[in-house]
Design an enzyme around this catalytic site. Sequence first.
Site, short mmCIF file in Angstrom:
data_model
loop_
_atom_site.label_atom_id
_atom_site.label_comp_id
_atom_site.label_asym_id
_atom_site.label_seq_id
_atom_site.Cartn_x
_atom_site.Cartn_y
_atom_site.Cartn_z
N SER A 52 60.72 32.97 -26.86
CA SER A 52 60.09 33.27 -25.58
C SER A 52 58.67 33.79 -25.81
CB SER A 52 60.91 34.31 -24.82
OG SER A 52 60.92 35.54 -25.51
N ARG B 242 54.99 51.24 -32.77
CA ARG B 242 53.98 51.22 -31.73
C ARG B 242 54.42 52.09 -30.55
NH1 ARG B 242 53.56 44.84 -30.89
NH2 ARG B 242 55.80 45.22 -30.69
N LYS C 248 65.68 46.81 -22.68
CA LYS C 248 64.72 47.92 -22.75
C LYS C 248 64.78 48.81 -21.52
CE LYS C 248 61.54 45.52 -25.84
NZ LYS C 248 62.48 44.45 -26.16
#
Length: 606
Positions: free
Chosen positions: A445, A533, A404
């Site tokens: 995770s 989102r 990211k």
Amino acid sequence: MSFKNRLFFLMGLDSVIILTSIFIGNYILLPNQNVLTTTLAISALSLFVFHHLLAYKYRLYHRVWEYASVGELISIFRAVTLSILLTAVVQLIVMQHIYMRTLLITWMMHILLIGGSRFAWRLFRDNYKNSSDKKKRALIIGAGSAGAMVVRQLKHNEDGELYPVAFIDDDIKKHNLSVMGLPVLGGKEVIEETVERLDIENIIIAIPSLKKKELNHIFTECRKTKAQTKILPLIEDLMVGNVSVSEMRDVKVEDLLGRDPIELDTKNISGYIENEVVLVTGAGGSIGSEVCRQISLFNPKTLVLLGHGENSIHSIELELKGKYGEKINYLTEIADIQDRAKMFSVMEKHKPSVVFHAAAHKHVPLMERNPEEAVKNNIIGTKNVAEASDTCGVNTFVMISTDKAVNPTSVMGSTKRLAEMVVQHMANRSKTKFVAVRFGNVLGSRGSVIPYFKEQIAKGGPVTVTHPDMIRYFMTIPEASRLVVQAGALARGGEIFVLDMGEPVKIVDLAKNLIKLSGFTLDEIEIKFTGMRPGEKLFEELLNDDEVHPEQIFPKIYVGKSTTESIDQVIDLINRFEKIEPNCLRDELLEIANNKKITNQLIGIN
């Protein structure tokens, strides 16, 4: 039946067969001759003695005959044949003549009656005692040695709930043949039709050496059916007895998304970890704790577990001490990486030679709403740990980053990109080898989509996916951690290592697989699209377009290097972020992280 009773029964049965067979054989040859002769009596006595001695040698009375197979038949053949040959020698010595035809008939009767008495119990057990009427019908994928082993154990397991009825195998040479009495009906393309036609309730994938991609193809066909799909444990575990076929497990999403394991360069890894002091930040997290497990395999002198959450740090400490005992000195530090003085104190106290920096805020939507916390933890925290490492003479510093950070559209990705820039800036002016390792989503995770999907499925749905075209890279926690440790051995300073994440996965396909793996159909659990989102991208990138390196420097590891002209902007932002309104702070983070003036170049490692 007790062993003693069983022993007397088998010895008595063999004695009757041995003492009568030679007389019956002689009568068949010479029906008009008296059978009670001295020659036959001596021969019968010789057979009796030799058989029982050889039965002891070949342990014919110590075998579980309900599992009899070719090995047991060979032992019977050897014992019977040798007893006949030794009796022939006795005849030659005592009578100066060998009654060959009588001994040949006797040999055949011994093989038939002794062997038959042993295998009769197995035939009864397989065909009558283990009735399959009340068991669930199972289809076996893979007609090889592992599949045959599965069938054998399922048939012998009286208490098991599965009964095999057919094989599926892509080897066309096996099609229309039988293995272990079961037909091989065809390749994976007939799975759906076979399950419906034979009323199959369970599918067992019995190919332990199956590649992940091939498993995906098979599971795609299995997903079209209502049958529950299970997978075989590793064949090595079956052979050495660590697990049995009864421990077949459900297919996990990790089986479908993980990749085939790679061999690490253990020599180079040992060279920078063995007998050294290693410190891991975020050691209680899902990634940090697995990094600690992988490091422990290479025998560091001391492993310092640093984290903010006392419970998670205590948990990994107990786990590692329980496994490695006193071989490795495990020390714990409850500390916040935002506490600069504490970071310098910890580094000065332990003097680590290697630091793995795994502590970070990683939740995208939460960081969108709290950008100042992302700055404090991801940027300032990284700067504190990096500068403390430099001051205290750490040899190698490995920061764990994210995909990211490439062309970021979120606060979390932007702060991780700026943290990379801090680390690269430190590499330019420090003797410490500062590097970053960038990878995508990690299965299991904290914050992973998979536990969230499982929770929704457990509640009966719907499973929420933001967009039907959204794709992500996935990697298992152990694989990511192993490659992070490997990247540390490749460090020269200033690199951004990028892990090969394999093929990207559509999130909606992941949701469909999880629904199927949970025992439901898409009709029972609805998939609902909720819209993207804030801060999300349809797809993630691991390198910018001009960072792509044509070759891997190590299997599944690429390397890139970005210059850091904007480091002054990063420092300026750190000095004044607390005074910036959250929305403006978010915009400024994205602007710095995506600065078009930042040029990217790649370096190779010779």
